[in-house]
Design a protein around this motif. Structure first.
Motif, PDB file in Angstrom:
ATOM      1  N   TYR A 232       0.856  -1.188   0.000  1.00 57.80           N
ATOM      2  CA  TYR A 232       0.000   0.000   0.000  1.00 57.80           C
ATOM      3  C   TYR A 232       0.893   1.240   0.000  1.00 57.80           C
ATOM      4  O   TYR A 232       1.975   1.237   0.577  1.00 57.80           O
ATOM      5  CB  TYR A 232      -0.903   0.028   1.233  1.00 57.80           C
ATOM      6  CG  TYR A 232      -1.784  -1.187   1.371  1.00 57.80           C
ATOM      7  CD1 TYR A 232      -3.065  -1.207   0.835  1.00 57.80           C
ATOM      8  CD2 TYR A 232      -1.313  -2.331   2.020  1.00 57.80           C
ATOM      9  CE1 TYR A 232      -3.867  -2.338   0.953  1.00 57.80           C
ATOM     10  CE2 TYR A 232      -2.109  -3.465   2.143  1.00 57.80           C
ATOM     11  CZ  TYR A 232      -3.384  -3.456   1.609  1.00 57.80           C
ATOM     12  OH  TYR A 232      -4.163  -4.574   1.725  1.00 57.80           O
ATOM     13  N   PHE A 245      -6.297  -0.703   5.417  1.00 60.87           N
ATOM     14  CA  PHE A 245      -7.036  -1.794   4.795  1.00 60.87           C
ATOM     15  C   PHE A 245      -7.732  -2.549   5.921  1.00 60.87           C
ATOM     16  O   PHE A 245      -7.592  -2.210   7.098  1.00 60.87           O
ATOM     17  CB  PHE A 245      -6.115  -2.730   3.992  1.00 60.87           C
ATOM     18  CG  PHE A 245      -5.078  -3.448   4.810  1.00 60.87           C
ATOM     19  CD1 PHE A 245      -5.274  -4.739   5.257  1.00 60.87           C
ATOM     20  CD2 PHE A 245      -3.869  -2.826   5.121  1.00 60.87           C
ATOM     21  CE1 PHE A 245      -4.311  -5.404   6.009  1.00 60.87           C
ATOM     22  CE2 PHE A 245      -2.898  -3.479   5.867  1.00 60.87           C
ATOM     23  CZ  PHE A 245      -3.123  -4.761   6.311  1.00 60.87           C
ATOM     24  N   ALA A 255     -10.760  -4.555   1.410  1.00 64.16           N
ATOM     25  CA  ALA A 255     -10.757  -3.114   1.159  1.00 64.16           C
ATOM     26  C   ALA A 255     -11.171  -2.359   2.420  1.00 64.16           C
ATOM     27  O   ALA A 255     -11.834  -2.921   3.302  1.00 64.16           O
ATOM     28  CB  ALA A 255     -11.712  -2.790   0.007  1.00 64.16           C
ATOM     29  N   PRO A 256     -10.798  -1.080   2.529  1.00 61.47           N
ATOM     30  CA  PRO A 256     -11.148  -0.298   3.721  1.00 61.47           C
ATOM     31  C   PRO A 256     -12.638  -0.244   4.022  1.00 61.47           C
ATOM     32  O   PRO A 256     -13.042  -0.114   5.177  1.00 61.47           O
ATOM     33  CB  PRO A 256     -10.595   1.103   3.391  1.00 61.47           C
ATOM     34  CG  PRO A 256      -9.483   0.854   2.431  1.00 61.47           C
ATOM     35  CD  PRO A 256      -9.937  -0.316   1.599  1.00 61.47           C
TER      36      PRO A 256
END
Length: 360
Positions: A232, A245, A255-256
């Protein structure tokens, strides 16, 4: 300095680019004796590794206790994930909308070295591009990925033709017993066809072990582990706490905004804002005319946490939390004793300055 928005994406056009050559820019008529350069902001390349275990239930699991006297089985297929490591690498990234100009006069021999994206690296001295810390891909070459059907290599036509799951389980159990008997005969030296040497014996025993393991897994289930890594990029703009994340014990990296996983957060706490230099009286120095700009970086504490535990905690210099100052261009155009300067490609700070004579 201008603040930058947070980015959560894989490094693409940023200065984390792999081994590229620096550019040497000289002033001449075609560029009107002006050298254009940029300064960096400090980005974070965050690489997270996890161990993924894949579990495969055996198709004859309910017969494991009956035929193998084994009730330690994998009842359901699935995955389990565990975070195992994290590394953080600061690097310099250029905002293409902000450029600076070093204006020179005709005949000046001053030159600058810049990165491919225009980041200022040095003046009057050639330097190499900083080496990028390439992230090694997980080495899973030795991992044997299973599909739960390995036992089919060791069954005959009668097994395939049978429509009864119970009958297939019985036949498979008989095959396992035959393999075990063959193994015992070889180790005792009582087999009808004994191998001629130790190497051949080893190959035969290994083959029998593979057969037994594959057929036994059809009852008890099987599993294998491999390493997975995600990278990231994060460019902080201020004191903040963000979800980098999410991570799930059953799905791994999420995913967040995927609430199937628990958040892995990154917290930025500015601890020192870069300050302009002062004179002997403690007054801030004025920016020289037509100054060659550079950064005086600030510092921030970077903390990455998950599930109440701190995964990473370190104080780091950031260009964007500091200030921009400048050096007088006359330092580098002096005909008798010109100076050189080298800048930090991560923070834009002044790393080294001296005269060309000192460098001889």
């Amino acid at each position: 300095m201008k603040k930058f928005t947070t980015l959560l994406l894989l490094a693409a056009s940023l200065t984390a680019a792999h081994a590229q050559q620096t550019k040497v820019l000289t002033a001449d008529k075609h560029n009107e004796y002006g050298l254009v350069y940029a300064l960096p902001v400090t980005a974070l390349e965050i690489t997270v590794t996890a161990e993924k275990e894949t579990q495969i239930a055996g198709p004859y699991a309910k017969y494991a206790k009956k035929y193998l006297a084994n009730d330690h089985i994998i009842a359901e297929s699935g995955e389990s994930w565990t975070l195992t490591g994290i590394s953080v690498r600061p690097y310099g990234a250029v905002e293409q909308d902000t450029k600076y100009l070093m204006q020179l006069k005709p005949g000046a021999t001053t030159f600058i070295s810049v990165a491919p994206d225009g980041m200022l690296l040095s003046i009057n001295k050639e330097v190499d591009m900083p080496e990028s810390a390439d992230v090694a891909a997980p080495d899973n070459q030795g991992v044997r990925r299973l599909n739960g059907k390995e036992y089919l290599k060791y069954v005959d036509e009668d097994f395939i033709a049978s429509q009864s799951t119970a009958k297939q389980a019985e036949m498979l159990a008989e095959n396992i017993m035959e393999v075990r008997d063959a193994h015992i005969s070889l180790t005792r030296g009582t087999a009808d066809n004994m191998p001629t040497d130790g190497r051949q014996l080893e190959l035969m025993l290994n083959s029998l072990a593979d057969q037994e393991n594959a057929m036994t897994a059809a009852f008890t289930g099987s599993s294998y582990k491999e390493t997975v890594s995600h990278t990231y990029t994060f460019v902080p703009e201020e004191d903040t706490t963000e979800i980098l994340f999410r991570f799930s014990d059953f799905k791994g990296f999420c995913a967040p905004n995927d609430y199937a996983g628990a958040p892995v957060t990154i917290r930025i706490n500015i601890t020192d804002e870069g300050a302009l230099p002062t004179d002997d009286k403690g007054q801030e120095k004025q920016l020289p005319k037509d100054a060659v700009r550079y950064c005086i970086p600030g510092e921030a504490q970077v903390t990455i946490s998950f599930d109440g535990k701190t995964l990473y905690n370190k104080e780091t210099e950031f260009a964007q939390f500091g200030v921009v100052f400048g050096l007088s261009p006359s330092l580098f155009t002096d005909k008798k004793e010109p100076s050189y300067a080298i800048f930090n490609p991560v923070t834009g700070g002044l790393r080294e300055i001296g005269t060309m004579r000192d460098d001889l």
